[in-house]
Design a protein around this motif. Structure first.
Motif, PDB file in Angstrom:
ATOM      1  N   LYS A  60     -50.609  -5.117 -20.762  1.00  0.00           N
ATOM      2  CA  LYS A  60     -51.920  -5.115 -20.083  1.00  0.00           C
ATOM      3  C   LYS A  60     -52.698  -6.377 -20.423  1.00  0.00           C
ATOM      4  N   ASN A  61     -52.656  -6.778 -21.683  1.00  0.00           N
ATOM      5  CA  ASN A  61     -53.356  -7.983 -22.108  1.00  0.00           C
ATOM      6  C   ASN A  61     -52.747  -9.223 -21.457  1.00  0.00           C
ATOM      7  N   LEU A  62     -51.437  -9.284 -21.415  1.00  0.00           N
ATOM      8  CA  LEU A  62     -50.764 -10.424 -20.769  1.00  0.00           C
ATOM      9  C   LEU A  62     -51.077 -10.468 -19.276  1.00  0.00           C
ATOM     10  N   GLU A  63     -51.189  -9.291 -18.674  1.00  0.00           N
ATOM     11  CA  GLU A  63     -51.552  -9.222 -17.251  1.00  0.00           C
ATOM     12  C   GLU A  63     -52.986  -9.707 -17.047  1.00  0.00           C
ATOM     13  N   THR A  64     -53.892  -9.301 -17.919  1.00  0.00           N
ATOM     14  CA  THR A  64     -55.290  -9.743 -17.849  1.00  0.00           C
ATOM     15  C   THR A  64     -55.389 -11.262 -17.939  1.00  0.00           C
ATOM     16  N   ASN A  65     -54.529 -11.857 -18.763  1.00  0.00           N
ATOM     17  CA  ASN A  65     -54.524 -13.318 -18.930  1.00  0.00           C
ATOM     18  C   ASN A  65     -53.642 -14.023 -17.905  1.00  0.00           C
ATOM     19  N   GLN A  66     -53.179 -13.273 -16.897  1.00  0.00           N
ATOM     20  CA  GLN A  66     -52.391 -13.806 -15.781  1.00  0.00           C
ATOM     21  C   GLN A  66     -51.092 -14.462 -16.226  1.00  0.00           C
ATOM     22  N   LEU A  67     -50.539 -13.963 -17.315  1.00  0.00           N
ATOM     23  CA  LEU A  67     -49.263 -14.476 -17.817  1.00  0.00           C
ATOM     24  C   LEU A  67     -48.099 -13.601 -17.344  1.00  0.00           C
ATOM     25  N   VAL A  68     -48.419 -12.358 -16.988  1.00  0.00           N
ATOM     26  CA  VAL A  68     -47.430 -11.385 -16.536  1.00  0.00           C
ATOM     27  C   VAL A  68     -47.958 -10.692 -15.288  1.00  0.00           C
ATOM     28  N   SER A  75     -41.680   4.254  -4.553  1.00  0.00           N
ATOM     29  CA  SER A  75     -40.448   5.032  -4.599  1.00  0.00           C
ATOM     30  C   SER A  75     -40.716   6.281  -5.421  1.00  0.00           C
ATOM     31  N   PHE A  76     -39.735   7.176  -5.429  1.00  0.00           N
ATOM     32  CA  PHE A  76     -39.872   8.368  -6.259  1.00  0.00           C
ATOM     33  C   PHE A  76     -38.671   8.467  -7.168  1.00  0.00           C
ATOM     34  N   PRO A  77     -38.861   8.489  -8.482  1.00  0.00           N
ATOM     35  CA  PRO A  77     -40.146   8.268  -9.151  1.00  0.00           C
ATOM     36  C   PRO A  77     -40.595   6.823  -8.989  1.00  0.00           C
ATOM     37  N   PRO A  78     -41.889   6.573  -9.184  1.00  0.00           N
ATOM     38  CA  PRO A  78     -42.386   5.202  -9.027  1.00  0.00           C
ATOM     39  C   PRO A  78     -41.669   4.239  -9.963  1.00  0.00           C
ATOM     40  N   LYS A  79     -41.304   3.090  -9.433  1.00  0.00           N
ATOM     41  CA  LYS A  79     -40.650   2.052 -10.237  1.00  0.00           C
ATOM     42  C   LYS A  79     -41.664   0.959 -10.531  1.00  0.00           C
ATOM     43  N   VAL A  80     -41.797   0.622 -11.806  1.00  0.00           N
ATOM     44  CA  VAL A  80     -42.714  -0.438 -12.226  1.00  0.00           C
ATOM     45  C   VAL A  80     -41.880  -1.552 -12.842  1.00  0.00           C
ATOM     46  N   GLN A  81     -42.156  -2.753 -12.417  1.00  0.00           N
ATOM     47  CA  GLN A  81     -41.408  -3.911 -12.903  1.00  0.00           C
ATOM     48  C   GLN A  81     -42.385  -5.001 -13.327  1.00  0.00           C
ATOM     49  N   TYR A  82     -42.046  -5.699 -14.396  1.00  0.00           N
ATOM     50  CA  TYR A  82     -42.880  -6.785 -14.917  1.00  0.00           C
ATOM     51  C   TYR A  82     -42.140  -8.108 -14.756  1.00  0.00           C
ATOM     52  N   SER A  83     -42.896  -9.138 -14.441  1.00  0.00           N
ATOM     53  CA  SER A  83     -42.305 -10.477 -14.346  1.00  0.00           C
ATOM     54  C   SER A  83     -43.295 -11.490 -14.907  1.00  0.00           C
ATOM     55  N   ILE A  84     -42.756 -12.608 -15.327  1.00  0.00           N
ATOM     56  CA  ILE A  84     -43.598 -13.676 -15.856  1.00  0.00           C
ATOM     57  C   ILE A  84     -44.154 -14.477 -14.671  1.00  0.00           C
ATOM     58  N   THR A  85     -45.402 -14.855 -14.761  1.00  0.00           N
ATOM     59  CA  THR A  85     -46.047 -15.632 -13.695  1.00  0.00           C
ATOM     60  C   THR A  85     -45.782 -17.126 -13.921  1.00  0.00           C
TER      61      THR A  85
END
Length: 112
Positions: A60-68, A75-85
């Motif tokens: 969450k912190n990395l996302e706030t700093n726009q790094l991730v 989809s079911f179940p929901p799929k969440v994926q993270y990537s580097i910006t």
């Protein structure tokens, strides 16, 4: 660059960088994501030793700093994926230098 010690602007920029990357996990998470997008558990396995709660907070912190970037797929179940910006990828040289310094440090301290 270090020869500019005491320069207020330099101190501020270093402080900003340290606040965005503070802690022992954020750079390891970014390094994991530099290899491509991953799901939460994949990051957890690669980083190793991090709790789910801490990983969630750090992402969450990395996302706030726009790094991730966090992407939720419909989809079911929901799929969440993270990537580097691209902003996160701008730390590539920092990660490389930390890697090389870490090797030298380990050799100096442990003789290995």
């Amino acid at each position: 660059m270090i020869s500019q010690g005491g320069c207020p602007k330099t101190m501020l920029s270093i402080k900003d960088a340290l606040e965005a990357l503070e802690g022992k996990w954020k750079l390891l998470i970014l390094f994991s994501l530099a290899g491509g997008p991953k799901r939460f558990k994949e990051i957890n396995r690669e980083v190793g030793g991090i709790t789910d709660k801490t990983l969630s907070k750090e992402l969450k912190n990395l996302e706030t700093n726009q790094l991730v970037k966090r992407e939720v797929f419909d989809s079911f179940p929901p799929k969440v994926q993270y990537s580097i910006t691209p902003h996160g990828m701008s730390l590539e040289k920092v990660l490389d230098e930390l890697h090389f310094w870490g090797l030298l440090h380990r050799e100096k301290i442990m003789g290995k």
